[in-house]
Design a protein around this motif. Structure first.
Motif, short mmCIF file in Angstrom:
data_model
loop_
_atom_site.label_atom_id
_atom_site.label_comp_id
_atom_site.label_asym_id
_atom_site.label_seq_id
_atom_site.Cartn_x
_atom_site.Cartn_y
_atom_site.Cartn_z
N UNK A 212 41.54 1.53 -35.04
CA UNK A 212 41.73 0.82 -36.26
C UNK A 212 42.16 -0.51 -36.26
N UNK A 213 41.39 -1.27 -36.98
CA UNK A 213 41.58 -2.91 -36.80
C UNK A 213 41.84 -3.48 -38.01
N UNK A 214 42.74 -4.60 -37.98
CA UNK A 214 43.19 -5.11 -39.53
C UNK A 214 42.41 -6.67 -38.87
N UNK A 215 41.16 -7.10 -39.21
CA UNK A 215 40.57 -8.30 -38.54
C UNK A 215 41.28 -9.50 -39.33
N UNK A 216 41.53 -10.81 -38.54
CA UNK A 216 41.81 -12.03 -39.21
C UNK A 216 40.55 -12.45 -39.67
N UNK A 217 40.70 -13.65 -40.74
CA UNK A 217 39.36 -14.52 -41.17
C UNK A 217 38.75 -14.90 -39.89
N UNK A 218 37.26 -15.01 -40.09
CA UNK A 218 36.48 -15.46 -39.13
C UNK A 218 36.45 -14.79 -37.92
N UNK A 219 37.12 -13.42 -37.94
CA UNK A 219 36.71 -12.63 -36.63
C UNK A 219 35.39 -11.89 -36.94
N UNK A 220 34.90 -11.41 -35.96
CA UNK A 220 33.37 -10.67 -36.13
C UNK A 220 33.41 -9.54 -35.30
N UNK A 221 32.41 -8.76 -35.74
CA UNK A 221 31.77 -7.43 -35.03
C UNK A 221 30.39 -7.71 -34.50
N UNK A 222 30.34 -7.32 -32.96
CA UNK A 222 29.06 -7.62 -32.49
C UNK A 222 28.64 -6.21 -32.48
N UNK A 223 27.39 -6.09 -33.07
CA UNK A 223 26.70 -4.88 -33.04
C UNK A 223 25.51 -4.89 -31.96
#
Length: 252
Positions: free
Chosen positions: A240-251
């Motif tokens: 479970x993640x709560x990202x910060x603004x400008x975070x990203x997910x690499x697919x």
């Protein structure tokens, strides 16, 4: 492919979090999902080129999801964008988009690039490329609200948009590699049109989601996100993640 979180807040931004919107980067193409404020600035902070935006997808026409659209169009025009821009939404939401754009006479600007207002409906395949597909589905928020499913390289990413728990989202999220889900309700009781941590966790567990990201956060969770994560983890065993603004997910 990468997915960037341009913003992660609910309708009221904080000093550290802006209204929720996403960028999907596929090769040299940028697809903007929802359009609140300062989109161009945030894209530049990511060292991306705003002129590479080919499509803007509006999930629904509430203020915090749409108010930045004229600014994005105006900025792209001022910087000399020549290629067309596709603005995609349900017919009713597109009508709001057009009124907003036309109120500022943007389509009348000399040298304005082509603005294509393209309607979609529940179940539509909106973008279909050899290695990338994006579809939309109805959710339970306001009239015309949609969630989004993205498929690339055998991976499935689902974005709930604003919604309370619903069957259509659970079906779309089944065995998703990543579920990006709103968590706008900090309370225990049901809030129409939105979801609390327990509801998100229950849906993610039933859908056998692999990883969960919480966005569209209320003030309580922006100030301290850890209680939201702990509440979800009581019912959902995956990351479970709560990202910060400008975070990203690499697919991959």
């Amino acid at each position: 492919m990468k997915i960037y979180f341009l913003g992660t807040a609910g309708a009221v931004a904080s000093a550290d979090r802006d209204n929720t919107s996403l960028i999907v980067q596929i090769h040299d193409r940028l697809i903007l999902i929802d359009c609140p404020g300062s989109v161009v600035q945030k894209i530049k902070k990511l060292d991306l080129e705003p002129e590479c935006i080919t499509d803007v997808i509006i999930t629904h026409d509430h203020t915090d999801h749409i108010y930045g659209l004229p600014s994005v169009i105006h900025s792209l025009w001022l910087t000399g964008k020549k290629s067309e821009l596709n603005i995609r939404a349900t017919r009713a939401v597109l009508y709001t988009c057009m009124k907003l754009v036309d109120a500022l006479m943007l389509r009348a600007k000399k040298g304005m690039f082509a603005l294509n207002f393209l309607p979609f409906e529940d179940g539509n395949v909106v973008i279909d490329e050899p290695d990338f597909r994006l579809t939309v589905f109805n959710v339970k928020h306001s009239d015309g609200s949609v969630g989004i499913s993205v498929y690339s390289n055998g991976k499935k990413i689902v974005y709930s948009s604003d919604t309370e728990p619903c069957d259509s989202l659970e079906i779309q999220a089944f065995e998703a590699d990543f579920l990006i889900h709103e968590c706008n309700n900090a309370g225990i009781d049901r809030q129409p049109g939105h979801s609390n941590p327990e509801e998100v966790a229950t849906l993610a567990k039933r859908a056998q989601v692999k990883q969960l990201y919480l966005v569209h956060l209320p003030c309580e969770f922006m100030e301290n996100p850890f209680p939201a994560i702990e509440r979800v983890k009581k019912l959902f065993n995956g990351p479970v993640n709560i990202p910060s603004d400008l975070d990203s997910i690499e697919i991959p």
